[in-house]
Design an enzyme around this catalytic site. Structure first.
Site, short mmCIF file in Angstrom:
data_model
loop_
_atom_site.label_atom_id
_atom_site.label_comp_id
_atom_site.label_asym_id
_atom_site.label_seq_id
_atom_site.Cartn_x
_atom_site.Cartn_y
_atom_site.Cartn_z
N TYR A 1 -0.89 -0.50 17.71
CA TYR A 1 0.11 0.34 16.47
C TYR A 1 -1.17 1.21 16.62
O TYR A 1 -2.21 1.39 16.63
CB TYR A 1 -0.65 -0.96 15.46
N HIS B 1 5.12 -2.95 7.61
CA HIS B 1 4.07 -2.49 6.89
C HIS B 1 4.42 -0.91 6.49
O HIS B 1 3.73 0.07 5.84
CB HIS B 1 2.60 -1.86 7.93
N ASN C 1 -3.11 -4.81 8.95
CA ASN C 1 -2.64 -5.41 8.59
C ASN C 1 -2.94 -5.09 7.44
O ASN C 1 -3.77 -5.60 6.71
CB ASN C 1 -2.32 -7.03 8.67
#
Length: 763
Positions: A617, A697, A740
């Site tokens: 990510y 997210h 996260n």
């Protein structure tokens, strides 16, 4: 995935009002006068009611009285008397030529239901007018059934799970009560129903005084038609100091802290229970007899994505979003990272006054401490992926650490995933299964919250006290939807709401629309999956059988004492590093490694039992932004994808991936199979499907800032040009967090509540 007690005492939630359900007496002109325990559908405004005979009544066994009250646009509607359509008794009904036809049906798969012979439907009353059709019926031999050799039943003395289906597309032969449907329903949902509340001592009187025309399920039914309108008020409306919309990780913290400060708070959640202590009872077959639902068991996380009836996802949003108690926190992988200071830095878009929120960090850690060993026996399980990826990272100078022990150390660091463990406290008024359709306002002052719970005050509007306030915590998409539906946002989006026959009339006049960039500045991590094999790795059967047929020893261990593989979800290692692109700005790259793979595309032969995935990510520092919006059916979706709009973000993640892969040859037996050697990494990333690049997210859609031209809320989270409306959830976060976002969102809530309470003029 698991806010185990969701920061509330179990008793306060399980005893709370199911606002989508209440007693409703049919006292409309021409009505039956029967008092039904009624469920109010949050999407279409339909109502489904039940009356059961007294427990042990020998005269009226195995039956109930039911009622459908459906908007006229609904060409048919149906109910299921259990969790899903398969194996449960179904009842379908529709209006035709001045009559209402009904039939009982069965399904053994997700295909067209067929006639179920045995029950007898008796029409007690019908109403058809320009706005609704209403059918009151008696269903005999309907609380037990056998479908495909499997017995099912409804026990009126215990809570049930029922479901509804609704369609604006008609039937093949609508004059035939056994006709097939032309298409699948438009929508269908499950809900928890308080069945004991539907038991009535008046049952016999209703039967002897209310019957008109009787038929079996294969025959049309009809009665006289009257002209009636909607239901009258049955519950008096109580004003509140604060109405908090959304019981996700932000809303739960907000409501808790407001209650702690003595405020009169109503918390509204559009979905229903999740964990056992919130009233959930969705148990895997192998956990029968326990209090461990799919939302209580971390190791069942991967089963969220292939369930036959995933009722926990919001069905009016184009991306995965949780519509249940706990919101996204109830259905994510439980990864839980304390945010570093840079997450709240001015460089990440935060206004002054939000930097280094130490007291909020302390409150978060006290409320929800993290752990690297989610199994109570203190052991790590399925450690092979950790060991292999450790061998990949250490030659590049990575250091192992307990990640949450030093949140600011996020460069060349790796460690075991951190997970949440909750403590419970607080009480407040809580409604579930209640859909907020908009806000009632005069200019910039909110006077009420409009809901689908139309029995409340006769119009579903929750009033505020003289100094009352509303806090939206419905998530990046949910809060934006409510703002649009309240005349707040870009004109093109409000005009889409205006075009909706149900929501448009509730908008304020256009002169009171508030033009703010709601939906703009949407941000989400771009994520790229890399699939590897290694002979030491156990892919854990790619998590496929965990719901219905898990490995026996692991299932037995967890069921006995909640230890072992199922005590933790699939991720087994996380790492971070920094990447500097050609624009000179610093971006952070996160990696998460887990056994198994969602998909494999390769020319290589491989052993499926040895596969694992590293998801890479890009997080803090990304500059790409997108836009979300609403259409005239009130469906929320992405207008502009937020990934790689700035080519520097793509350059950065490419640099990070290529650097990561330099160590692959140094790890014996390690092979990258997706992408394989027929595809360059540049081609792989350039052609990566946006649908799978989504990390869910989402942030920024109601972002915080210092100007109404570039933000939706001010530094105190108050919506610009309003006096008493606030947004506190992921949507106000102006830049992507480092990891996260579950913990980050809770810190935002911890910081926001004192700011809101300190503002003059509030309750």
């Amino acid at each position: 995935m698991l806010l185990r007690n969701l920061a509330f005492a179990a008793a306060s939630l399980t005893a709370s009002l199911v606002a989508g359900q209440s007693q409703r007496c049919d006292n409309d002109p021409g009505g039956t006068g029967f008092c039904f325990e009624t469920y109010f559908d949050p999407v279409y405004g339909a109502q489904y009611g039940w009356i059961f005979p007294p427990t042990g009544d020998a005269t009226y066994k195995n039956e109930f009285i039911g009622q459908f009250a459906i908007p006229i646009a609904g060409l048919w509607a149906g109910i299921t008397l259990g969790e899903g359509m398969n194996g449960n008794l179904l009842i379908a009904a529709w209006p035709w030529d001045g009559e209402i036809l009904g039939s009982t049906r069965q399904a053994t798969d997700y295909v067209q239901p067929t006639q179920y012979v045995g029950p007898t439907l008796t029409t007690l009353a019908t109403t058809i007018n320009s706005t609704h059709w209403k059918w009151t019926y008696r269903c005999q031999n309907c609380t037990t059934w056998t479908i495909n050799g499997v017995a099912g039943s409804v026990d009126p003395t215990t809570e049930s799970v029922f479901g509804w289906a609704y369609s604006t597309t008609g039937l093949v032969t609508p004059s035939n009560a056994e006709s097939n449907m032309l298409e699948q329903h438009d929508d269908a949902r499950l809900w928890a129903f308080n069945t004991p509340a539907a038991i009535s001592s008046n049952y016999a009187a209703y039967i002897t005084g209310g019957s008109t025309t009787t038929s079996t399920t294969a025959t049309s039914t009809s009665t006289t038609k009257t002209s009636t309108t909607s239901v009258g008020p049955t519950v008096s409306a109580t004003p509140y100091d604060y109405v908090v919309v959304g019981a996700g990780d932000a809303g739960l913290v907000v409501a808790d802290r407001l209650t702690q400060n003595g405020k009169n708070v109503l918390l509204i959640e559009r979905g229903g229970p999740s964990t056992w202590n919130t009233g959930g009872d969705d148990l895997a077959p192998w956990l029968t007899g326990t209090h461990l639902t799919r939302f209580d068991v971390p190791g069942l996380f991967e089963a969220m994505f292939d369930a036959s009836d995933p009722y926990w996802w919001c069905n009016d949003i184009s991306v995965f979003a949780g519509c249940l108690i706990g919101g996204g926190a109830a259905i994510n992988g439980a990864l839980y990272w304390y945010p570093p200071d840079v997450d709240f830095g001015t460089a990440n878009g935060w206004p002054a006054g939000w930097q280094t929120p130490d007291s909020a960090y302390a409150a978060l850690e006290a409320r929800l401490p993290s752990t690297e060993t989610p199994s109570p026996d203190g052991k790590q399980y399925l450690t092979q992926v950790f060991t292999v990826v450790q061998s990949l990272l250490e030659p590049q100078g990575y250091t192992q650490a307990v990640i949450n022990s030093n949140p600011n150390f996020k460069d060349h660091v790796y460690g075991h995933p951190a997970f949440d463990t909750a403590k419970a406290r607080s009480n407040l008024t809580f409604w579930q299964w209640t859909y907020v359709t908009g806000l009632v306002r005069t200019g910039g002052t909110i006077t009420g919250v409009r809901t689908n719970y139309t029995a409340y005050g006769g119009n579903g509007i929750v009033p505020l006290t003289a100094k009352g306030r509303v806090i939206l915590s419905a998530g990046a998409y949910g809060s934006a939807r409510i703002l649009f539906a309240s005349g707040i946002g870009p004109t093109d989006q409000i005009n889409n709401v205006l075009a909706n026959a149900q929501f448009g009339p509730n908008l304020p006049p256009s002169s009171q629309w508030i033009n703010l960039p709601v939906g703009y500045y949407a941000s989400d991590n771009p994520s790229i999956n890399l699939v590897f094999t290694h002979p030491s790795v156990d892919s854990y059967d790619n998590w496929a059988p965990i719901w219905a047929d898990p490995r026996a020893a692991d299932a037995a261990q967890y069921k006995a004492n909640q230890t072992g593989v199922f005590a933790g979800p699939s991720p087994k290692l996380n790492f971070w590093t920094t990447v500097t692109a050609s624009d000179g700005s610093l971006r952070y790259m996160q990696g998460t490694a887990r056994p198994g793979a969602s998909s494999v595309t390769t020319v290589y032969p491989y052993n499926a039992s040895n596969i694992f995935t590293i998801t890479v990510y890009l997080s803090n520092g990304i500059t790409s932004r997108g836009r979300i919006g609403i259409d005239d059916t009130m469906y929320m979706s992405v207008i502009t994808n937020p990934w790689f709009q700035d080519p520097e973000d793509k350059t950065a993640i490419m640099t990070g991936i290529n650097t990561l892969l330099t160590s692959v040859p140094s790890v014996p037996g390690l092979t990258l199979i997706t992408p394989d050697n027929t595809t360059t990494m540049t081609e792989y990333v350039n052609n990566y499907p946006p649908a799978t690049m989504d990390s869910n997210h989402w942030t920024g859609t109601s972002r915080i800032g210092t100007s109404p031209s570039t933000s939706v809320v001010d530094a105190n989270t108050k919506v610009w040009n309003t006096t008493n409306l606030f947004v506190v959830d992921a949507s106000i976060i102006p830049g992507q967090p480092m990891g996260n976002p579950h913990a980050m969102i809770m810190v935002v809530a911890e910081v926001a509540v004192p700011k809101i309470l300190a503002l003059a003029g509030g309750a």
